[in-house]
Every structure is written in C-alpha cells, then in structure tokens.
Scaffold this motif. Structure first.
Motif, PDB file in Angstrom:
ATOM      1  N   PHE A 174      -5.473   5.205  -8.084  1.00 55.77           N
ATOM      2  CA  PHE A 174      -6.715   5.890  -8.452  1.00 55.77           C
ATOM      3  C   PHE A 174      -7.161   6.813  -7.314  1.00 55.77           C
ATOM      4  O   PHE A 174      -7.462   7.995  -7.518  1.00 55.77           O
ATOM      5  N   ILE A 175      -7.181   6.233  -6.094  1.00 57.75           N
ATOM      6  CA  ILE A 175      -7.484   7.024  -4.904  1.00 57.75           C
ATOM      7  C   ILE A 175      -6.248   6.979  -4.023  1.00 57.75           C
ATOM      8  O   ILE A 175      -5.745   5.889  -3.739  1.00 57.75           O
ATOM      9  N   VAL A 212      -6.166   3.129  -3.242  1.00 59.89           N
ATOM     10  CA  VAL A 212      -7.119   2.200  -3.852  1.00 59.89           C
ATOM     11  C   VAL A 212      -6.884   2.223  -5.366  1.00 59.89           C
ATOM     12  O   VAL A 212      -6.826   3.305  -5.969  1.00 59.89           O
ATOM     13  N   GLU A 213      -6.736   1.034  -5.958  1.00 61.48           N
ATOM     14  CA  GLU A 213      -6.506   0.963  -7.404  1.00 61.48           C
ATOM     15  C   GLU A 213      -7.844   0.882  -8.134  1.00 61.48           C
ATOM     16  O   GLU A 213      -8.871   0.533  -7.549  1.00 61.48           O
ATOM     17  N   ARG A 214      -7.804   1.172  -9.409  1.00 57.46           N
ATOM     18  CA  ARG A 214      -8.998   1.013 -10.249  1.00 57.46           C
ATOM     19  C   ARG A 214      -9.535  -0.409 -10.173  1.00 57.46           C
ATOM     20  O   ARG A 214      -8.769  -1.357 -10.187  1.00 57.46           O
ATOM     21  N   GLY A 215     -10.840  -0.513 -10.096  1.00 55.09           N
ATOM     22  CA  GLY A 215     -11.464  -1.823 -10.138  1.00 55.09           C
ATOM     23  C   GLY A 215     -11.560  -2.530  -8.802  1.00 55.09           C
ATOM     24  O   GLY A 215     -12.094  -3.632  -8.710  1.00 55.09           O
ATOM     25  N   GLU A 216     -11.092  -1.913  -7.739  1.00 55.12           N
ATOM     26  CA  GLU A 216     -11.187  -2.552  -6.422  1.00 55.12           C
ATOM     27  C   GLU A 216     -12.596  -2.438  -5.842  1.00 55.12           C
ATOM     28  O   GLU A 216     -13.367  -1.556  -6.212  1.00 55.12           O
ATOM     29  N   ILE A 250     -17.858   4.370  -7.511  1.00 56.37           N
ATOM     30  CA  ILE A 250     -19.132   4.415  -6.797  1.00 56.37           C
ATOM     31  C   ILE A 250     -18.821   4.467  -5.306  1.00 56.37           C
ATOM     32  O   ILE A 250     -18.102   3.612  -4.787  1.00 56.37           O
ATOM     33  N   LEU A 251     -19.349   5.503  -4.638  1.00 52.39           N
ATOM     34  CA  LEU A 251     -19.163   5.649  -3.194  1.00 52.39           C
ATOM     35  C   LEU A 251     -20.495   5.391  -2.516  1.00 52.39           C
ATOM     36  O   LEU A 251     -21.466   6.106  -2.776  1.00 52.39           O
ATOM     37  N   ARG A 285     -15.893  -1.043 -12.398  1.00 58.79           N
ATOM     38  CA  ARG A 285     -15.936   0.184 -11.600  1.00 58.79           C
ATOM     39  C   ARG A 285     -15.321  -0.043 -10.224  1.00 58.79           C
ATOM     40  O   ARG A 285     -15.426  -1.132  -9.669  1.00 58.79           O
ATOM     41  N   THR A 286     -14.701   0.999  -9.710  1.00 63.85           N
ATOM     42  CA  THR A 286     -14.194   0.951  -8.344  1.00 63.85           C
ATOM     43  C   THR A 286     -15.381   1.219  -7.412  1.00 63.85           C
ATOM     44  O   THR A 286     -16.148   2.153  -7.664  1.00 63.85           O
ATOM     45  N   VAL A 287     -15.537   0.390  -6.391  1.00 61.32           N
ATOM     46  CA  VAL A 287     -16.630   0.592  -5.444  1.00 61.32           C
ATOM     47  C   VAL A 287     -16.052   0.740  -4.045  1.00 61.32           C
ATOM     48  O   VAL A 287     -15.264  -0.101  -3.606  1.00 61.32           O
ATOM     49  N   VAL A 288     -16.383   1.834  -3.383  1.00 64.15           N
ATOM     50  CA  VAL A 288     -15.989   2.017  -1.987  1.00 64.15           C
ATOM     51  C   VAL A 288     -17.269   2.055  -1.156  1.00 64.15           C
ATOM     52  O   VAL A 288     -18.167   2.852  -1.414  1.00 64.15           O
ATOM     53  N   LEU A 289     -17.348   1.140  -0.185  1.00 64.42           N
ATOM     54  CA  LEU A 289     -18.569   0.926   0.566  1.00 64.42           C
ATOM     55  C   LEU A 289     -18.272   1.200   2.034  1.00 64.42           C
ATOM     56  O   LEU A 289     -17.386   0.578   2.617  1.00 64.42           O
ATOM     57  N   VAL A 290     -18.993   2.140   2.610  1.00 62.56           N
ATOM     58  CA  VAL A 290     -18.810   2.429   4.036  1.00 62.56           C
ATOM     59  C   VAL A 290     -19.908   1.715   4.802  1.00 62.56           C
ATOM     60  O   VAL A 290     -21.095   1.850   4.464  1.00 62.56           O
TER      61      VAL A 290
END
Lengths: 240, 405
Positions: A4-5, A31-35, A166-167, A195-200
């Motif tokens: 996905f990413i 990054v795969e979907r749903g991670e 979601i970023l 949803r894929t969530v990437v959290l910084v």
C-alpha cells in the motif's frame, strides 16, 4: 503486487545556505493495508520529513515512492492534491483547523474541494462530529474549543472523505493525558475498522499503541519492529 | 471554485478584519465616488448649458464688431457697427426673421432707497421677438414709445425682484425707477429666463435705443446686432446674407476679410459642449487615478493576507485544495473587497452628485449606466490587483506552508 505504501531508497534534501541538508538519507519502507505503524525517533532526525513524503505533501529528492501503486514522483501538483484528498486523512500536532471556519465547516472543507454537494457534506460532517462526541460544538470556532475537542474535529476532518490511510503527526503532542488517550483510542478504532494508520511520535507510550514501530535515526530506518502482542483497538473508539 | 461555499469563505475572511477591510476599500470608495460624481455633474452641467443656450433660441445669430481670427480671438475692430448700418442691413437680409441692435451698458437702477447695478440693453422692440422674451407683467415698450424716445423700461425678473423686493409679480409696472439718475417708467417685467453659463439672464433691463442714445449712453456704436433666422435650416443662409450685406454696407471690398463676426448659437453650443466634455473626461481621468491607487491598496493588503494565512493555505492544500482553488479563493476575496468599495463608492458618489447638483443648481442624477461601469471597473480592479497575491498563495508548497510560523 506492491504494498500500500512503498518507499525505496527515498532521500530528501533541503537547500541550506550554499549546500543541501540531507533530511532523509535513503528510506526503505513497505506498509500493507490495515497496518498500525508508529514512526519514532528523536526530533530533527527526519520523522516529519518522512511523514510529509508519505503524505504526498512534498516530493522526494531521490528514490521511489508509490502510494496505492501510484508513483508520486511523476505527479503534477494538482494530481498530488487529488491523490491526497482521495487517499489520506491528516491529523497534526497543532490541530491545523482554519480559524475563521466553524467546526462543521472545517470538517466540510475536504468535501468542498472534492466537490461533494452541499447538503450531503453538511449531513456527513454533522454525523462525524456526533460520532466523535462533539456534535454540540458544530457551530463553534476553533478558539472556542479545548485542545482535545479541536483534535477530535481534526480527526473528523481527516475522515470526511473516508480515506484508507490516516496520517497522524504527534497527534497528542499538544494535549493533556486524558484527551491524548481519547484521541489515541479513536485512531486505534479507525485501524480496527480496517484503515491504515501511520502515527509519527517521539513518545514511547504513544508508540506502544501501534503494532509496528519504525525508528528513524539520522535520516535512515534504524530498526523496524512488529509487536503482535500490542494492545488491540478494543479500547474503544467511542462508537462509529 | 466560485461556489456558494467559496463565496461564504471569502466573505468570512473579509469580515474577520472589518476595520482593515474598510480601510483597504477606502481608496476604491473614493475613486469610484469621484468618477461617478464628476462625470454625472459634468454631464448635468453640459445639458444645462445646452438647454439654456437653446432657451436663447437656436435660430439666434449674433453680429459683433471686430473679426474673429483663426485662434478664436476677436481682433480690435477697425470699423464700428452703427445703428444706421443695422437699419440698412435689416432691409437686405430676407432669411432673417427679426433683427435688433443692442448697446449694452451697466446702469445703476434705483427705486426708493434700493439700488442695483444691472446690465442694461438699449435696443428696439424687436429684441422680444429675436430672443423670445416673454412678459410676466405689463408689456414691452411700444414701437410708438420707441420712436418718440419715451423713458420706458422693461425689467428682467431678477432686476425687478432686487428693486421691488418681492419675488411675486411685484406690481412694479407703472413705478418710476431712476436709471443712472434719470427717471424711467417701468412698463413690463419679464418672465424668468434662468441661468446661462455664469450669466444670470434675469438680471437685465431693456430701454428703447432711441431714448438711450439721447440721454443714457449718448450716440454710441452698437455692441452687437441680434438676429433670428426664419428657421434652424436657414441659419447658414442668414449668416451668408448678413456677411455679404454688411460687407457691402461697411464699404469693404467683396471677398475681403470682414471686420465683424457672425456667431450662431449652434456654434457656441458645440464649442461649449466640446469644452465641457473634455473637462468631464479630464476630471474622470484624475478620479480614475485614485481608483488605481485604491487597487494598489487592495493588492498590498492581499499580499499581507497571503503571508498571514500561509498556514491556512497549507491546511487547505493538505485537505485537497488544488492550485486553482487557492487562486480563486484569493481573487474572490480581492473582488469582494473591491466590489464592496465599488458599491459604497456608487452610494457616496450618488450622494455627492445630488448634493453637488443642488449646490450648483443643476439637475444632476447618477445614471444607471455609469454606476454599472463603475462597478464593473471595481471588479476588474479586484481581479487585476488580486491576481498577483493569489498566484503567490497558490504556489506555496503545502508542507512549507504548514510549517510556516
């Protein structure tokens, strides 16, 4: 089939004085979907730069970045805007609401630019605010709301066009611990929905909510760890 | 993206800084108001000049001594026009309906303790026909009185009001006034004629030329001969006849440069029209410059606004706004500002037009067409001067804009 990413050898330099400061020195990441991924690392080591590349807010200087299989390097600025609008919802540390607009109008904003008909976007924005438990704040301006409320408005705005990704960039950075927990619960809930969530974040306890942690140091991925035992989304996203 | 939502957002942005917006549009307000007021007052003045000149009679020809040179100045006369020449001329010009000799003199008129200096015309009874004079009271002096050199006087409406006080028909007829110390009997009072340029035509008096030459002015040369053509179509013919006949009467060789000038009211009219039109254009252009300055003010404030709202632009781009969306948002804001200035300017300009018209005594009213032109122009000012700040805004990269403090 690509992820996905997908980043391959992504570099990003910023012109400083006469030279170029290398903020990212070659990032490989899939990054795969749903991670649910936390990007961690000390400040000034490239977390936010990586986030702006993943968020299609900026182009990489070198390497390849594909989002949903689309090569970002070849896109025009407007095509980048379309890709963002279709794919990504942003949550920022400073909330980044438009101060002159009400909570409802802020949530409507992505739908305005996506040409969603007025009646439909108003209905959806109101529904999102109700879901986040702040329906009664719909007519208020950001300054009239607490930080936690503002961040929940921002999450509603991120969800306005129902994006798969979601970023979140330090989403709890400006919040007290209770509000921070509510926001993290909501993000975990969104991940539980698929949803894929990437959290910084630089905060280890925040990072602990994710099931995977990518640590950035000096513009490179220092380590990339999966935690199958991480807490699930059962903490509750307040319905939805 | 000129949608209802876009319009609402632009309106909001303009209203957030009320005082600043107001100050920003002030330049446009002044510019538009000045353009509206100056052009409509100019137009009103032109049409009043036209109507008063037409009131004098469009068939009117004025023969004055001295030749007009190419530059329009009248050269010093070599030969005067005399009453005898005028009488000879009358017999030689069939295209002329009526003709009257005039000697103009500033006389002091006194009635009781009141006195006034009045431009007094020593003339014949024919002046009433030539200049289309109408009486409010009494009658013009009769041909018989004229022949007998009677001390009769006809007063203009203003002259009568000045001497006898009331603006109603003052019952002046029959009264005796002193003209330069000599007693004259008032036989008539004229109906009001109105203003002609800077001249109040109602401040006037008429006495028989025979009487005047005997007692008032002495044997004098004529100031002018007034003549009216039979019709507007015969103006050129009457002019040519007067030219030829008077040249012969004055004993000048045919074809030689005449020592007199024949002026028609249409000539005066067209000259006045040219002058007032040029003046109106000139004033309008000056007013237009302030509109330009107003536009620069809008551009300045829009540039400030773009800088102040860099973060907001970043947010909008992050949530999917394209370049065109940001561009149109800022252009729309600039247009809203300038349009508000235009609307306010039209209102202020109309007010000035009405008040100024009243002060100048002209029937001035703002025209819908000039209002529309002014509004269209102010919108154009917004587009032109809003474009550059808007382009700057649309070019910001979202990440840099978001990080902007």
């Amino acid at each position: 089939m690509s992820a996905f990413i997908e980043l391959e050898g992504v570099t990003k330099g910023f012109p400083v004085g006469g030279g170029v400061y290398p903020a990212l020195r070659g990032i490989d990441l899939a990054v795969e979907r749903g991670e649910f991924v936390a990007v961690t690392g000390p400040s000034g080591h490239g977390k936010s730069t990586l986030m702006s590349i993943i968020g299609v807010l900026d182009r990489p200087t070198g390497g390849r970045y594909r989002l949903e299989g689309v090569e970002v390097a070849g896109l025009s600025e407007d095509a980048m805007a379309r890709l963002r609008s279709r794919t990504i919802g942003f949550v920022f540390q400073g909330f980044h609401l438009v101060p002159t607009l009400t909570a409802l109008e802020n949530v409507e904003l992505p739908m305005v630019y996506a040409r969603v008909p007025p009646a439909e976007r108003r209905r959806r924005a109101q529904a999102l605010l109700e879901w986040a438990g702040i329906g009664e704040h719909a007519r208020q301006r950001p300054v009239q709301m607490s930080g936690g409320e503002q961040q929940r408005v921002a999450i509603c705005r991120a969800l306005a066009l129902d994006p798969p990704l979601i970023l979140a960039d330090e989403p709890t950075g400006n919040l007290d611990s209770h509000s921070g927990r509510v926001v993290l619960d909501q993000l975990a809930g969104l991940n539980a929905e698929g949803r894929t969530v990437v959290l910084v974040t630089h905060d280890p306890t925040v990072a602990a909510r994710a099931r995977r942690e990518v640590h950035i140091f000096d513009g490179r991925v220092e380590w990339d760890r999966r935690r199958p035992d991480a807490p699930s989304a059962a903490g509750g996203a307040g319905g939805g | 993206m000129v949608s209802a939502a876009g319009l609402g957002m632009a309106l909001r942005a303009v209203l957030v800084n009320r005082l600043r917006s107001l100050l920003t549009i002030l330049g446009v307000v002044i510019g538009v108001a000045a353009v509206i007021a100056l052009t409509s007052l100019g137009r009103a003045t032109t049409s009043r000049v036209e109507s008063t000149v037409e009131g004098l009679g469009t068939n009117l020809l004025v023969v004055s001594p001295g030749a007009a040179t190419a530059t329009g100045f009248v050269s010093p006369q070599q030969a005067p026009i005399t009453l005898a020449q005028e009488q000879a001329l009358q017999a030689a010009v069939p295209a002329v309906d009526a003709m009257a000799p005039v000697i103009t003199t500033a006389a002091t008129l006194a009635y009781g303790s009141t006195s006034a200096t009045v431009p007094t015309e020593a003339t014949t009874v024919d002046i009433a026909r030539v200049r289309n004079l109408r009486l409010a009271e009494g009658s013009f002096f009769s041909p018989a009185a004229q022949a007998a050199g009677a001390a009769d006087i006809v007063l203009g409406a203003q002259a009568a009001a000045d001497l006898f006080g009331s603006s109603d028909p003052p019952g002046a007829v029959g009264a005796t006034v002193e003209v330069n110390g000599l007693p004259f009997t008032v036989v008539g009072v004229l109906a009001p004629l109105g203003q002609s340029g800077a001249t109040n035509q109602d401040l006037s008096a008429f006495v028989p030329i025979t009487t005047a030459m005997g007692e008032l002015t002495g044997p004098a040369d004529l100031s002018a001969i007034y003549a009216s053509a039979r019709s507007a179509g015969e103006m050129a013919l009457a002019t040519a006849e007067i030219d030829a006949a008077l040249t012969a009467i004055q004993g000048l060789a045919p074809g030689s440069a005449p020592d007199f000038t024949v002026t028609s009211q249409t000539q005066v009219l067209s000259t006045l029209n040219t002058v007032t039109a040029e003046l109106t254009t000139f004033l309008g252009a000056i007013a237009g410059i302030s509109l330009l300055v107003g536009g620069i003010g809008i551009m300045n404030i829009m540039l400030v606004s773009v800088t102040e709202r860099t973060r907001e632009i970043g947010i909008r781009k992050a949530v999917g706004a394209r370049r065109a969306d940001i561009l149109s948002q800022f252009v729309l804001e600039a247009v809203l500002l300038s349009l508000a200035g235009g609307v306010l300017g039209v209102a202020v300009g109309s007010l000035i037009t009405l008040l100024g018209g009243r002060a100048l005594g002209v029937a001035a009213s703002p025209s819908a067409s000039s209002d529309l032109v002014a509004l269209a122009f102010s919108v154009a000012v917004g587009v032109v001067f809003g474009a550059y700040p808007a382009v700057r805004a649309s070019r910001l990269m979202p990440m840099q804009a978001l990080r902007y403090e």
